[in-house]
Scaffold this motif. Structure first.
Motif, PDB file in Angstrom:
ATOM      1  N   MET B   1       0.819  -1.230   0.000  1.00 47.48           N
ATOM      2  CA  MET B   1       0.000   0.000   0.000  1.00 47.48           C
ATOM      3  C   MET B   1       0.853   1.280   0.000  1.00 47.48           C
ATOM      4  SD  MET B   1      -3.511   0.153   2.031  1.00 47.48           S
ATOM      5  CE  MET B   1      -4.853   1.146   1.393  1.00 47.48           C
ATOM      6  N   LEU B   2       2.116   1.148   0.392  1.00 51.35           N
ATOM      7  CA  LEU B   2       2.959   2.338   0.484  1.00 51.35           C
ATOM      8  C   LEU B   2       3.104   3.087  -0.849  1.00 51.35           C
ATOM      9  CD1 LEU B   2       5.819   1.415   3.000  1.00 51.35           C
ATOM     10  CD2 LEU B   2       3.803   2.829   3.371  1.00 51.35           C
ATOM     11  N   PRO B   3       3.324   2.358  -1.961  1.00 49.13           N
ATOM     12  CA  PRO B   3       3.435   3.095  -3.243  1.00 49.13           C
ATOM     13  C   PRO B   3       2.169   3.883  -3.557  1.00 49.13           C
ATOM     14  CG  PRO B   3       4.181   0.816  -3.478  1.00 49.13           C
ATOM     15  CD  PRO B   3       3.571   0.925  -2.116  1.00 49.13           C
ATOM     16  N   GLN B   4       1.009   3.272  -3.222  1.00 44.51           N
ATOM     17  CA  GLN B   4      -0.258   3.982  -3.481  1.00 44.51           C
ATOM     18  C   GLN B   4      -0.346   5.268  -2.658  1.00 44.51           C
ATOM     19  OE1 GLN B   4      -4.136   1.897  -2.658  1.00 44.51           O
ATOM     20  NE2 GLN B   4      -4.614   3.908  -1.789  1.00 44.51           N
ATOM     21  N   ILE B   5      -0.019   5.136  -1.372  1.00 45.91           N
ATOM     22  CA  ILE B   5      -0.040   6.329  -0.502  1.00 45.91           C
ATOM     23  C   ILE B   5       0.890   7.399  -1.078  1.00 45.91           C
ATOM     24  CG2 ILE B   5       0.542   7.220   1.787  1.00 45.91           C
ATOM     25  CD1 ILE B   5      -0.211   4.480   2.936  1.00 45.91           C
ATOM     26  N   LEU B 234     -12.428  13.598   0.959  1.00 41.63           N
ATOM     27  CA  LEU B 234     -12.313  12.253   1.515  1.00 41.63           C
ATOM     28  C   LEU B 234     -13.661  11.542   1.617  1.00 41.63           C
ATOM     29  CD1 LEU B 234      -9.720  12.768   4.406  1.00 41.63           C
ATOM     30  CD2 LEU B 234      -9.306  11.940   2.082  1.00 41.63           C
ATOM     31  N   THR B 235     -13.606  10.216   1.600  1.00 41.82           N
ATOM     32  CA  THR B 235     -14.786   9.377   1.834  1.00 41.82           C
ATOM     33  C   THR B 235     -14.410   8.303   2.847  1.00 41.82           C
ATOM     34  OG1 THR B 235     -14.188   7.860   0.061  1.00 41.82           O
ATOM     35  CG2 THR B 235     -15.634   9.714  -0.521  1.00 41.82           C
ATOM     36  N   MET B 236     -15.408   7.659   3.420  1.00 40.20           N
ATOM     37  CA  MET B 236     -15.147   6.589   4.374  1.00 40.20           C
ATOM     38  C   MET B 236     -16.340   5.630   4.320  1.00 40.20           C
ATOM     39  SD  MET B 236     -13.002   5.342   6.527  1.00 40.20           S
ATOM     40  CE  MET B 236     -11.830   6.632   6.918  1.00 40.20           C
ATOM     41  N   PRO B 237     -16.323   4.749   3.304  1.00 38.64           N
ATOM     42  CA  PRO B 237     -17.487   3.865   3.090  1.00 38.64           C
ATOM     43  C   PRO B 237     -17.837   3.069   4.350  1.00 38.64           C
ATOM     44  CG  PRO B 237     -15.846   3.607   1.346  1.00 38.64           C
ATOM     45  CD  PRO B 237     -15.235   4.484   2.369  1.00 38.64           C
ATOM     46  N   PHE B 278      -5.418  10.645   2.940  1.00 46.97           N
ATOM     47  CA  PHE B 278      -5.248  11.188   1.588  1.00 46.97           C
ATOM     48  C   PHE B 278      -4.639  10.154   0.652  1.00 46.97           C
ATOM     49  CE2 PHE B 278      -4.798  15.215   4.129  1.00 46.97           C
ATOM     50  CZ  PHE B 278      -6.035  15.709   3.787  1.00 46.97           C
ATOM     51  N   GLY B 279      -3.988   9.172   1.235  1.00 44.81           N
ATOM     52  CA  GLY B 279      -3.375   8.113   0.436  1.00 44.81           C
ATOM     53  C   GLY B 279      -4.346   7.001   0.087  1.00 44.81           C
ATOM     54  N   GLY B 280      -5.618   7.191   0.444  1.00 45.15           N
ATOM     55  CA  GLY B 280      -6.622   6.190   0.102  1.00 45.15           C
ATOM     56  C   GLY B 280      -6.776   5.109   1.153  1.00 45.15           C
ATOM     57  N   VAL B 281      -6.138   5.273   2.287  1.00 46.91           N
ATOM     58  CA  VAL B 281      -6.269   4.305   3.370  1.00 46.91           C
ATOM     59  C   VAL B 281      -7.611   4.532   4.067  1.00 46.91           C
ATOM     60  CG1 VAL B 281      -5.321   3.502   5.561  1.00 46.91           C
ATOM     61  CG2 VAL B 281      -3.787   4.205   3.709  1.00 46.91           C
ATOM     62  N   THR B 282      -8.418   3.514   4.171  1.00 49.01           N
ATOM     63  CA  THR B 282      -9.693   3.650   4.885  1.00 49.01           C
ATOM     64  C   THR B 282      -9.662   2.772   6.127  1.00 49.01           C
ATOM     65  OG1 THR B 282     -10.764   1.927   3.591  1.00 49.01           O
ATOM     66  CG2 THR B 282     -10.922   4.189   2.742  1.00 49.01           C
ATOM     67  N   LEU B 287      -7.771  -1.534  10.425  1.00 49.00           N
ATOM     68  CA  LEU B 287      -8.201  -2.580  11.358  1.00 49.00           C
ATOM     69  C   LEU B 287      -7.386  -3.857  11.140  1.00 49.00           C
ATOM     70  CD1 LEU B 287     -10.051  -3.757  13.510  1.00 49.00           C
ATOM     71  CD2 LEU B 287     -11.806  -4.100  11.752  1.00 49.00           C
ATOM     72  N   THR B 288      -7.142  -4.196   9.873  1.00 47.72           N
ATOM     73  CA  THR B 288      -6.320  -5.377   9.575  1.00 47.72           C
ATOM     74  C   THR B 288      -4.928  -5.230  10.191  1.00 47.72           C
ATOM     75  OG1 THR B 288      -7.504  -5.588   7.476  1.00 47.72           O
ATOM     76  CG2 THR B 288      -5.455  -6.838   7.695  1.00 47.72           C
TER      77      THR B 288
END
Lengths: 383, 383
Positions: B1-5, B234-237, B278-282, B287-288
């Motif tokens: 996930m780091l590259p995405q962030i 931002l969103t938080m489904p 902002f990096g898309g982490v929800t 939690l994982t």
């Protein structure tokens, strides 16, 4: 015009100002349990209709008045036997009754009589008693009456008037000072504006009342704008209100309150009773009478300008004493507490935008101070 | 996930948190002239983009962070030559810049450095300087800087930090106490909640911020809810917000702020930077990770419940110190003053209904006190 006034205000004559009390309960306008509760089945028991059926013995009218809303009552039996004379108005039935959950009309008549004899305002006295009841319930006071305790309310009223005991010194200064002394949570339920206890019309039921209370020069007052009635039955085509305005609508209410405050300042100066409005009297005939009596020839704009000048002049007194936007506000209970039942269960007035509209219409700055331009326009530049 | 962030936060790395300052000005979110003004052409001049073009020499990141929003600056010439080290964030550029109408990035870097060296919070320091400027303009102070006076702001900051002179003792206590001492009109422009100066996001531009500031446990804080970003990008489904919410809508914002405060309490406890959002982490990946690290097996409900418990526990500290609804409010300027220009010219947040929604969702009573039932549910009954 007198026959017309008399005819249209027949209900006011028959049942007094408290005639509409039960209707106000159904509309969510009647304050209950220090402004906490939404409905109350006992409202009928303290209404002007019930009064007419029970303790009412006569009516009276101010000099020359064709309406005669004044009540004369006599309590013949029970613990309050002996009460005799002027009877309670709507404000008193609500302040001494529903606000404290007291449902005994004879007790209210007694409290009314005591206030009259002691020279206490019944609205403020009722507000203080309700505050004391809530403080007692919340454990901030360990003496004083509980909700609905008529006898306790009467005892407290005697003590306050005579300044007997510590509690009387606390409460006798009004809810603002009492709450400041008690501190903490008491500040959450001290129902006042600028130190004056609230009259018996709920800003959650009539949004214009929020602005009216917040900006009234002597603190919360229903008479300086009298606006709630233009959200229920009254119209004033000459001011641009040919129809009754929706009571839970915020738009336009700032301007409406300002206009009505100007008009009511005129009424007060003329010593004209606002109840003639119920008789179908609007601005035009009042102006005609005014010009006949004075021999002047004012047009409507000039006439209303006098009212505006009066209102601004009073505001200037307050401004000199430090009043500004920070003081033009309501107890948060009326802005945050939804009652969840009754005639206005969910409504909360958006005071912010209404006050912004009000200041803008008045030509005051955003802190509620009359601008130099407005004062020049009103011929009040020296102040 | 780091590259995405890393990819999604490239702008934050390149221009720092002040990168969006000019956008905020256009949206009406950037506070100007102690929250009075609606727009300001000079915003570009103090933005992170301009910083990157001028005084930026390097960036830095907290340990292990893939973003690196930290700024390193050096002022080589002019009156502020010699400034070198950590550069101003968005909050500082706004508090020391736009709030005071200071449009000189080098001066802001100097003020930032001084705060860092003296151990002063840049938001509070900027708030105090802007308050002083308004007090000076209104004639309540006869010394101190005027709007835009960078050199005067720097001198005042030195004095406050060293407590030199009478003014420093007045202003060094923060805007609430300063306003209380000055009295009168000063109370109209003392911008604080619970004694803490406001961060640089305008509740008139993002309605949720009104509730967030009013209820934040340490006083006005943009980080305890971080909600304005869920009204912009931002969103938080997982919390029921798959889309960005309209910023000038009041419905649902009370609940949203409560949910986000719970989530952000978790972030703070985990020492997790909120910028990963902002990096898309929800919520799900967090939690994982949490379960992996701790070896626990919490579901989302249990996880969020921890955040709710933290927030309520903080509230209980405040309640014991006397905090209630009366303290959960905003400076009236933000509820009454329409700026008339810029990106949110007419908007005024209806705080009353939003706060009622918030208390209801939280399971607090109408005075903002957690109910016994809620405390039992959270296992906080002993308190």
């Amino acid at each position: 015009m007198l026959p017309q006034i008399k005819e249209r205000t027949a209900g006011l004559h028959q049942y007094g100002t408290a005639g509409g009390l039960a209707v106000y309960e159904r509309l969510g306008n009647l304050p209950l349990k220090n402004w906490q509760q939404g409905s109350w089945p006992q409202a009928e028991a303290i209404s002007g209709v019930r009064m007419a059926e029970t303790i009412l013995t006569d009516t009276y009218a101010c000099g020359g008045c064709p309406i005669g809303c004044g009540r004369v009552v006599e309590v013949g039996e029970g613990p309050y036997a002996g009460v005799r004379g002027a009877g309670p108005e709507y404000e008193t039935c609500a302040a001494m009754g529903s606000l404290c959950l007291i449902d005994d009309l004879s007790a209210i008549a007694k409290l009314n009589e005591l206030c009259n004899r002691y020279g206490l305002d019944t609205i403020s006295a009722g507000g203080v008693i309700a505050f004391a009841m809530e403080a007692r319930e919340r454990g901030l006071l360990d003496e004083g009456p509980i909700w609905g305790d008529a006898q306790g309310a009467i005892e407290l009223l005697h003590k306050i008037a005579r300044r007997e005991g510590e509690l009387s010194w606390l409460l006798g200064e009004g809810v603002r000072r009492a709450a400041e002394k008690l501190g903490g949570r008491a500040l959450d339920f001290a129902m006042h504006v600028k130190g004056l206890e609230l009259p018996m019309h709920d800003p959650r039921a009539y949004f214009s009342v929020a602005v009216g209370y917040a900006t009234s020069n002597r603190g919360a007052c229903h008479l300086q704008a009298f606006s709630h009635l233009f959200e229920r039955v009254l119209t004033m085509p000459e001011l641009g209100y040919p129809e009754v305005l929706p009571r839970d609508q915020a738009e336009g209410k700032g301007e409406m309150v300002a206009k009505l405050q100007n008009l009511m300042a005129l009424f007060d100066s003329l010593k004209l009773c606002k109840f003639v409005l119920f008789g179908g009297v609007t601005l035009a005939p009042i102006l005609t009478w005014f010009n006949c009596v004075t021999g002047w020839d004012l047009d409507q704009g000039q006439f209303l300008r006098i009212g505006e000048r009066i209102f601004n002049l009073k505001r200037l007194f307050n401004v000199r004493l430090g009043v500004s936007r920070k003081d033009d506000w309501l107890p948060l209970r009326l802005l945050v507490h939804r009652r969840g039942e009754g005639g206005a269960p969910d409504a909360l007035p958006p005071l912010g935008p209404m006050l912004a509209d009000y200041y803008a219409y008045r030509g005051w700055d955003e802190e509620g101070i009359p601008t130099p331009e407005k004062l020049a326009e009103l011929g009040l530049t020296d102040l």
